[in-house]
Structures are given as C-alpha cells and as structure tokens.
Scaffold this active site. Sequence first.
Site, PDB file in Angstrom:
ATOM      1  N   LYS A 175     -52.001 -25.348  58.342  1.00  0.00           N
ATOM      2  CA  LYS A 175     -51.032 -25.922  57.658  1.00  0.00           C
ATOM      3  C   LYS A 175     -49.591 -25.200  57.737  1.00  0.00           C
ATOM      4  O   LYS A 175     -49.604 -24.053  57.459  1.00  0.00           O
ATOM      5  CB  LYS A 175     -50.909 -26.094  55.948  1.00  0.00           C
ATOM      6  CG  LYS A 175     -49.849 -27.021  55.591  1.00  0.00           C
ATOM      7  CD  LYS A 175     -49.516 -26.732  54.327  1.00  0.00           C
ATOM      8  CE  LYS A 175     -48.689 -25.515  54.114  1.00  0.00           C
ATOM      9  NZ  LYS A 175     -47.234 -25.581  54.522  1.00  0.00           N
ATOM     10  N   GLU A 250     -53.622 -12.306  53.002  1.00  0.00           N
ATOM     11  CA  GLU A 250     -52.566 -11.258  53.686  1.00  0.00           C
ATOM     12  C   GLU A 250     -51.438 -11.741  52.840  1.00  0.00           C
ATOM     13  O   GLU A 250     -50.802 -12.469  52.962  1.00  0.00           O
ATOM     14  CB  GLU A 250     -52.547 -11.584  54.842  1.00  0.00           C
ATOM     15  CG  GLU A 250     -53.796 -11.361  55.832  1.00  0.00           C
ATOM     16  CD  GLU A 250     -54.322 -10.054  55.729  1.00  0.00           C
ATOM     17  OE1 GLU A 250     -53.714  -8.991  55.532  1.00  0.00           O
ATOM     18  OE2 GLU A 250     -55.828  -9.785  56.123  1.00  0.00           O
ATOM     19  N   CYS A 284     -43.632  -8.784  56.423  1.00  0.00           N
ATOM     20  CA  CYS A 284     -44.526  -8.158  55.244  1.00  0.00           C
ATOM     21  C   CYS A 284     -44.710  -6.602  55.323  1.00  0.00           C
ATOM     22  O   CYS A 284     -44.572  -6.145  54.405  1.00  0.00           O
ATOM     23  CB  CYS A 284     -45.899  -8.719  55.545  1.00  0.00           C
ATOM     24  SG  CYS A 284     -46.698  -8.500  57.103  1.00  0.00           S
ATOM     25  N   GLU A 380     -40.598  -7.112  46.419  1.00  0.00           N
ATOM     26  CA  GLU A 380     -40.535  -7.257  47.777  1.00  0.00           C
ATOM     27  C   GLU A 380     -39.069  -8.053  47.872  1.00  0.00           C
ATOM     28  O   GLU A 380     -38.982  -9.132  47.503  1.00  0.00           O
ATOM     29  CB  GLU A 380     -41.509  -8.172  48.148  1.00  0.00           C
ATOM     30  CG  GLU A 380     -41.521  -8.315  49.801  1.00  0.00           C
ATOM     31  CD  GLU A 380     -42.706  -8.994  50.452  1.00  0.00           C
ATOM     32  OE1 GLU A 380     -43.012 -10.128  49.673  1.00  0.00           O
ATOM     33  OE2 GLU A 380     -43.311  -8.774  51.518  1.00  0.00           O
TER      34      GLU A 380
HETATM   35  P1  NAD Z   1     -45.143 -18.753  50.201  1.00  0.00           P
HETATM   36  O1  NAD Z   1     -46.620 -17.956  49.738  1.00  0.00           O
HETATM   37  O2  NAD Z   1     -44.138 -19.427  49.386  1.00  0.00           O
HETATM   38  O3  NAD Z   1     -45.776 -19.536  51.469  1.00  0.00           O
HETATM   39  C1  NAD Z   1     -46.672 -19.276  52.437  1.00  0.00           C
HETATM   40  C2  NAD Z   1     -47.390 -20.774  52.635  1.00  0.00           C
HETATM   41  O4  NAD Z   1     -48.051 -21.184  51.577  1.00  0.00           O
HETATM   42  C3  NAD Z   1     -46.511 -21.750  53.195  1.00  0.00           C
HETATM   43  O5  NAD Z   1     -47.229 -22.388  54.435  1.00  0.00           O
HETATM   44  C4  NAD Z   1     -46.307 -22.683  52.154  1.00  0.00           C
HETATM   45  O6  NAD Z   1     -46.265 -24.027  52.217  1.00  0.00           O
HETATM   46  C5  NAD Z   1     -47.802 -22.658  51.401  1.00  0.00           C
HETATM   47  N1  NAD Z   1     -47.787 -22.867  49.929  1.00  0.00           N
HETATM   48  C6  NAD Z   1     -46.895 -22.695  49.005  1.00  0.00           C
HETATM   49  N2  NAD Z   1     -47.270 -22.989  47.871  1.00  0.00           N
HETATM   50  C7  NAD Z   1     -48.437 -23.106  47.857  1.00  0.00           C
HETATM   51  C8  NAD Z   1     -49.565 -23.901  47.057  1.00  0.00           C
HETATM   52  N3  NAD Z   1     -49.381 -23.814  45.874  1.00  0.00           N
HETATM   53  N4  NAD Z   1     -51.045 -24.027  47.496  1.00  0.00           N
HETATM   54  C9  NAD Z   1     -50.966 -23.684  48.793  1.00  0.00           C
HETATM   55  N5  NAD Z   1     -50.130 -23.324  49.762  1.00  0.00           N
HETATM   56  C10 NAD Z   1     -48.964 -23.049  49.446  1.00  0.00           C
HETATM   57  O7  NAD Z   1     -44.891 -17.373  51.276  1.00  0.00           O
HETATM   58  P2  NAD Z   1     -43.510 -17.635  52.320  1.00  0.00           P
HETATM   59  O8  NAD Z   1     -42.242 -17.243  51.445  1.00  0.00           O
HETATM   60  O9  NAD Z   1     -43.787 -18.622  53.110  1.00  0.00           O
HETATM   61  O10 NAD Z   1     -43.859 -15.996  53.076  1.00  0.00           O
HETATM   62  C11 NAD Z   1     -43.492 -14.830  52.811  1.00  0.00           C
HETATM   63  C12 NAD Z   1     -44.339 -13.967  51.939  1.00  0.00           C
HETATM   64  O11 NAD Z   1     -45.525 -13.708  53.173  1.00  0.00           O
HETATM   65  C13 NAD Z   1     -44.054 -12.474  51.779  1.00  0.00           C
HETATM   66  O12 NAD Z   1     -44.449 -12.078  50.537  1.00  0.00           O
HETATM   67  C14 NAD Z   1     -44.652 -11.903  52.983  1.00  0.00           C
HETATM   68  O13 NAD Z   1     -44.649 -10.310  52.519  1.00  0.00           O
HETATM   69  C15 NAD Z   1     -46.037 -12.564  53.221  1.00  0.00           C
HETATM   70  N6  NAD Z   1     -46.541 -12.207  54.388  1.00  0.00           N
HETATM   71  C16 NAD Z   1     -47.643 -11.337  54.544  1.00  0.00           C
HETATM   72  C17 NAD Z   1     -48.203 -11.139  55.705  1.00  0.00           C
HETATM   73  C18 NAD Z   1     -49.507 -10.383  55.997  1.00  0.00           C
HETATM   74  O14 NAD Z   1     -50.200 -10.316  57.045  1.00  0.00           O
HETATM   75  N7  NAD Z   1     -49.732  -9.602  55.019  1.00  0.00           N
HETATM   76  C19 NAD Z   1     -47.517 -11.783  57.031  1.00  0.00           C
HETATM   77  C20 NAD Z   1     -46.499 -12.246  56.627  1.00  0.00           C
HETATM   78  C21 NAD Z   1     -45.930 -12.664  55.482  1.00  0.00           C
END
Ligand code: NAD
Length: 477
Positions: A175, A250, A284, A380
């Site tokens: 997704k 992650e 991240c 964050e």
């Molecule tokens: P997010 O959690 O809002 O969304 C991530 C993904 O999850 C998106 O595709 C979104 O559509 C989906 N999503 C949202 N709600 C959902 C639900 N209820 N059920 C299933 N899927 C759902 O995060 P974001 O704002 O897209 O990304 C930023 C975050 O990601 C930051 O906290 C960052 O640190 C983290 N991040 C971590 C890593 C790592 O490798 N540790 C890498 C990149 C980003």
Amino acid sequence: MRDHWKNFIGGRWVDGSNDAVIDIENPSTGQSLATIARAVEADVDAAVAAARACVDERALTDVRPAIRGRWLLDLSTWLEDHRAQVAEVLALDSGKTLTEANWEIDNTTTFLTYYGGLADKIEGRYIPLGGSITDYIVPVPYGVSAHIVPWNYPLEIAARGAAPAIAAGNAVVIKSPELDPLSVALLAEGAEAVGMPAGAFNVICGFGHDAGTALSTHPDIDQITFTGSVETGKKILHAAAESIIPAAVELGGKSAGIVLPDADLELVAEQTRWAIFGNNGQICSALARLVVPADRHDEIVDAVVAKAEALVAGPAMDDLDMGPMISARQRDKVAEYVRIGVDEGAMLATGGAIREQDGWYFEPTVLANVDNTMRVAQEEIFGPVVTVIPYETLDDALAIANDSPYGLVAGVFGNDLTDATWLADRLDAGQIFVNDWFVPAVEAPFGGFKSSGFGREKGQAAVESYIQWKNVAITRL
Ligand code: NAD
C-alpha cells in the site's frame, strides 16, 4: 507526467472498484499534479487474492531462487534505465529536490541488487541427531506479505521491504502512501516489465483509514511490514495480534548526536546540515537532538546556523538545496512545534517561519539552549528543526541521549575513540554512527530500540522477517 495513474493488481493495471480517485498535489506549488485510483476494501481484497493465487500456484517457490534474484536484479536495471523519469515523478509528487530523488533511486537500486544477489543464498541447515534420524530445517516463505509504506521515502521503503520478501519467495501487496504514491506505481511498471509472475508484486494506493486498515486486518495476509508513525504502528500490531501473524514495525525517532569536547566544528556543522535539513528533516533517523558540551554550545550553534542560513529553497525540479515539505499540514505541524519550543524557553537561533510563497516551504530552524524535558526534545517533529541541548559531563550527555521514548539511531562526533566507544556501548539505539550520520549501508541491519519499533530492515537480518523455519525429522525404519 501523466494525468491519471492506476493500481497494479494481479499483473493488471486497474482503477479503483468504485472509480474513486485520490488527488495528488505538487508540494512545490500546492497545485494538483495528477490523480490515482483510490483503493478501498474491495480492491485490497482483490490484491490479496491475486497474491494468494500466486502463492498457491507456487509461482515464486517452484522456480529456482536465483530466478527470483534475477527478477530483482532486472528490476534494478529497469530503474536505472528509467532513472530520469522516476526522479522527475518522485521530485514532483514528494517535493524532494532532483538530487534527493536520485539518492533515493540509488538506495532503491542498491536494495534490489543486494537482495537479488541474496535470493539463492537463503539456506537451511542439517541438524545432527545421531542414530537413524535425519533432521533438517528449511526456510519457508510466509506467503502473502503486506507492506504499508510512508511518504518520506516511498520508493526506497517499498523496495526495502519488497526486495527481501520476494527474494525469500513471498508475494507482496504494497500500500503506497496517499501523498506521494507515483514512484511506487512506476516500480510496479518495472516489476511488470521484468516479467515477475502475476500477483507476485501488487501495488495499491489508498488512504490509511480504509485501504491501510483493510490490508492490515485482512484475514488472508501472512505477514506485515509497516513503516510509519508510532500511533499507526500500534494499530498494526493490534491487527497482527488478532490475526496471529508476525509484524515488523519501523517507527519514528528523535535521534541524538553527542558532540565530544574535541569534535571538529566543521564536521559537526556539515553532518548536522545533512542529517536534519536534508529531505526537510522528514527522516525517521534525522539528527533531531544535537547534544553539545555546554562550553562549546554557542560556537556550535553559530556554525549550524551559518549552514542553515546558506540553504536556498525552491521547487523540487529547480534542484536547489531544499525543496518544499510534503504538505501544508506537515509544514504547519512543524511551525506549531517551533512555537511550542519558544514558549517552553528554547532560543530560536534561526528560521522558524513558513516561507510566504506558493508550495509548502519552511525555514531550516535551529532551537538552541533546549532542555531535554521540553516537548521539542521529546516528540518527533519530522521537519527541518534541530534542537541543541547543552551538557556538562559525558554521563549527562549519555543520560540526555537515552532519555527518549525512541531509540532508532544515535551518533557521536569526536576524536576520542575511548569516549566514542564507551558511548556506543551504552546508547539505547539500533544503530550508532561515529563521525558520520546515515552511513547508507544496505548490508547493515537497521531498526529501532524502544518505541522506534522492532524487526530489522536491511542486511541479511531483514530476510528473517520473511521466512519461517520448518523442521523435518526423518526416522529410517
Ligand atoms: P503514518 O503512520 O501516518 O502513515 C504510514 C502509512 O500507514 C501510510 O501509508 C498510511 O496511509 C498508513 N496508515 C495510516 N493509518 C493507518 C491505519 N489505521 N491502518 C493501516 N495503515 C495506516 O506515518 P507517515 O506520516 O506517513 O510517516 C511518518 C512516520 O514514519 C514518522 O514517524 C517516521 O519517523 C516514520 N518512519 C520510520 C521509518 C523507519 O524505518 N523506522 C522510515 C520512514 C518513516
């Protein structure tokens, strides 16, 4: 740039089952860029069914593993051949500069070649039991592997998860992020072009609350890899618990870099520039907390401020030092954090303002004299804001760095290897950098301690997320 994009399910390009679309914005201008088919529950069902059919037909497991590796290697070559197109699409929908988009492509091809080469080296083991028993263990793919990808590195994170999953023999349903999914759709074009079996590589774009929920709670997925926020990560883990499937999560970070008294000023300033203002700090593992000797605080702040103030921002395709942030919402969230920090008593050394121009630009920002208990040091921000936190002794520095709910990465800058290794042993983080940040090693495991998640990406360790061990014990009669 085409106007409309589709989802890739079972080897076919399809619109959403209800013909709904998601508008993709160009963050550089705030204008509409394209539409993409919006996957809802029925489309998630179709994608999971396609992946299941691929698994049941043993299309990925009856071939020699080297063939799976070849598909990944060919996909890497395809990406190189289409680099200019992919870089443009990624720059346009994410706001990354062209240079940053090309780095992301470099990392993506590296994942594909690394796991392409590893596919035929995932081996089982013979267990000597003596007597008339022959016992061996076999790595078995889970089957249908679901991947939920965030917007900050959409292409790279899609490949980071999908490549080891496919190398191990799983079919994937990805997704893509609803804000910037187009480069992931192009990756699916590559998967199609290199002849991956239908259903092996499915990409759907939808909102988290419907497509994301439908995928993570789907009763027919066998494993899930999630990269994103802690808040969503908890929902994914609840869903995985309900289905009793393994999850790799992650999550976020608030990583600290400790500057030793003997650290080189230019090295610290230059590393900080990349590690928090690169990709607008939407990383991240960004260097979010710079923990500095109190008696060097002012000179370090001045050096980082000079770097920040030299940065020129503009539309992603102009390829200046910085592009826009991903969305107005993310930009405004960062502005709000800066306000909170100043209210808490932090000193705004530079930046802090929304740039008054079309698109979602925010000034690179340095908050100085920060106390680690402040919200800007604990939460964050996910934007171009570095907090500078003074310390008195090395014990204090370590305590400050570890006083965080997160533990993704941490770093040390300085020449005293005794102190650097003492800290590296004690820092609570999954990866420690000394005198560098973001060492881009696909070969080395990456993942968090504490609320930054668990499971490991990259390296051979990542394969463990995509296999289960089967033991076979044969008794000769
Ligand atoms: P997010 O959690 O809002 O969304 C991530 C993904 O999850 C998106 O595709 C979104 O559509 C989906 N999503 C949202 N709600 C959902 C639900 N209820 N059920 C299933 N899927 C759902 O995060 P974001 O704002 O897209 O990304 C930023 C975050 O990601 C930051 O906290 C960052 O640190 C983290 N991040 C971590 C890593 C790592 O490798 N540790 C890498 C990149 C980003």
